[in-house]
Motif scaffolding. Structure first.
Motif, mmCIF file in Angstrom:
data_model
loop_
_atom_site.group_PDB
_atom_site.id
_atom_site.type_symbol
_atom_site.label_atom_id
_atom_site.label_comp_id
_atom_site.label_asym_id
_atom_site.label_seq_id
_atom_site.Cartn_x
_atom_site.Cartn_y
_atom_site.Cartn_z
ATOM 1 N N HIS A 1 1.407 -0.113 8.216
ATOM 2 C CA HIS A 1 2.255 1.051 8.491
ATOM 3 C C HIS A 1 3.310 0.789 9.560
ATOM 4 C CE1 HIS A 1 -0.893 4.178 6.872
ATOM 5 N NE2 HIS A 1 -0.500 3.304 5.964
ATOM 6 N N VAL A 2 3.172 -0.309 10.298
ATOM 7 C CA VAL A 2 4.074 -0.579 11.412
ATOM 8 C C VAL A 2 5.219 -1.505 10.996
ATOM 9 C CG1 VAL A 2 4.241 -1.408 13.791
ATOM 10 C CG2 VAL A 2 2.154 -0.270 13.019
ATOM 11 N N CYS A 3 4.862 -2.740 10.626
ATOM 12 C CA CYS A 3 5.910 -3.690 10.247
ATOM 13 C C CYS A 3 6.320 -3.578 8.791
ATOM 14 C CB CYS A 3 5.453 -5.121 10.535
ATOM 15 S SG CYS A 3 4.046 -5.647 9.534
ATOM 16 N N GLN A 4 5.428 -3.027 7.936
ATOM 17 C CA GLN A 4 5.695 -2.858 6.511
ATOM 18 C C GLN A 4 6.063 -4.170 5.830
ATOM 19 O OE1 GLN A 4 8.511 0.281 5.861
ATOM 20 N NE2 GLN A 4 7.363 1.788 7.063
ATOM 21 N N LYS A 5 5.457 -5.254 6.356
ATOM 22 C CA LYS A 5 5.721 -6.571 5.774
ATOM 23 C C LYS A 5 4.440 -7.252 5.318
ATOM 24 C CE LYS A 5 9.825 -7.430 8.623
ATOM 25 N NZ LYS A 5 10.441 -8.329 9.638
ATOM 26 N N GLN A 6 3.374 -7.102 6.111
ATOM 27 C CA GLN A 6 2.112 -7.754 5.801
ATOM 28 C C GLN A 6 1.100 -6.726 5.302
ATOM 29 O OE1 GLN A 6 1.869 -10.999 5.972
ATOM 30 N NE2 GLN A 6 3.868 -11.323 6.934
#
Length: 403
Positions: free
Chosen positions: A24-29
């Motif tokens: 939910h934070v970086c939306q990458k991993q």
């Protein structure tokens, strides 16, 4: 966009390839963890720190409050602390009249200060007695300039380490520091960090780290600070002796024990500091001052802690080298070398563990250590008052008998 990507892990139909949720934070991993307070999904420690300041601060605050509420020492621990205080005060009273004649003569001191070489055989019989007495009671240590710990320097707050734990800023060669003498001393006194990247804990052990590692860290840091104070910051002058001091003070490194509370760890350290071997350092008052050193190191955060543990790791390694060259009869026990080797491994493991912990953990731990020191000082004050009342009663009785 995150709502379109993130899906629920709960599904009514079984699947060989279950849906994974995006961080939910970086939306990458892909997320691997869930915040216990807001149920937000995140992938790493960095994302946890930045996902919600309210969550991280309140979580650490609750941990500190719970720990402080549970810090009610049992009767055995209280009695142990009182025994340490009583022993310290009894030894202090015995030594009050022992320092009067514990110095060398003025003539001999003038020769030493003028640079003349004086051997032990050149001293008179009375001077030899005084010299031995001065060594026994630590009088000669007053001639040495007190050491200023590196963790009290401003440069200790500016230590930079990489994500892997290695030092980002390396000290400059001596010839490049000739024009900047002010900052060179402080830079050289701060110990260097790891020379190679620190491995993750998962590579060192398949088990989860023990929750008691915070307590063990306090024990290890206390033995490190005390050893540096004892050797006036120069442990390299006697690496093997420094290692033996560390093993004698630290309950974790010396005995392989696992103290469960900060009070238990500090009580053992204070008991060792107050023993006759280290009495010349100042006894209980000095031991309580070392707790302030531990609090200062914890307040500096992860970079300073990693550097301190790396310095301690080098201390252990140098002591191990000297132990290999020493004759077996000079070592106290046959297991000394194995104890040193085991201490080296434990220091390295806890260094890797410290590197992975959030900064907030050290401020919480420092608050706990500070509370324990306050408790110990209250014990000391109450014990002093009791001793004064007892002395007053004894004096009063003796006066009545004389009359």
């Amino acid at each position: 966009m995150a709502d379109n990507v993130v899906t629920s892990t709960n599904s009514s139909t079984p699947s060989l390839n279950p849906t994974r949720i995006i961080c939910h934070v970086c939306q990458k991993q892909f997320s691997q963890y869930t915040c216990p307070r807001c149920n937000s999904r995140y992938c790493s420690l960095q994302c946890y720190k930045s996902h919600s300041l309210r969550c991280t601060e309140s979580f650490m605050k609750e941990n500190v409050v719970q720990e402080l509420q549970q810090m009610q020492p049992d009767e055995q621990t209280k009695n142990k602390m009182l025994d340490i205080l009583k022993r310290f005060h009894s030894e202090e009273e015995m030594d009050e009249d022992s320092f009067a004649d514990s110095t060398l003569s003025e003539e001999t001191m003038e020769k030493i200060l003028s640079g003349q070489e004086i051997s032990f055989d050149d001293l008179s019989l009375e001077e030899k007695k005084r010299f031995h007495r001065a060594i026994a009671y630590g009088e000669l240590s007053k001639m040495i300039k007190p050491w200023d710990p590196w963790w009290s320097k401003p440069s200790a707050r500016n230590i930079c380490l990489s994500k892997e734990g290695t030092q980002l800023v390396q000290p400059l060669p001596d010839q490049e520091l000739l024009d900047d003498d002010i900052g060179s001393d402080e830079l050289s006194e701060v110990p260097l960090g790891p020379e190679i990247p620190l491995p993750p804990l998962s590579r060192l052990s398949s088990k989860e780290p023990s929750p008691l590692l915070t307590v063990h860290l306090v024990d290890i840091l206390y033995s490190y600070c005390f050893t540096l104070r004892l050797y006036n910051g120069d442990w390299k002058s006697d690496a093997l002796g420094s290692v033996m001091v560390v093993l004698s003070v630290s309950l974790v490194l010396g005995q392989g024990a696992q103290p469960e509370t900060v009070l238990e760890a500090l009580s053992h350290c204070l008991e060792q500091v107050c023993c006759p071997v280290y009495r010349h350092m100042g006894g209980l008052q000095f031991g309580l001052g070392v707790i302030d050193d531990v609090i200062s190191l914890l307040g500096l955060g992860t970079p300073a802690l990693v550097c301190a543990l790396c310095d301690m790791h080098r201390l252990i390694q140098e002591g191990e080298k000297e132990a290999k060259s020493e004759r077996p009869r000079k070592l106290r026990t046959d297991g000394t070398r194995s104890a040193i080797k085991l201490a080296e491994r434990r220091i390295y493991f806890i260094t890797c563990w410290v590197h992975e912990q959030p900064e907030e953990a050290w401020f919480s731990l420092a608050a706990i250590v500070r509370a324990e020191k306050t408790s110990a000082m209250e014990f000391q004050q109450s014990n002093k008052s009791e001793n004064l009342n007892n002395k007053a009663e004894v004096k009063g009785k003796s006066l009545i008998q004389e009359f």
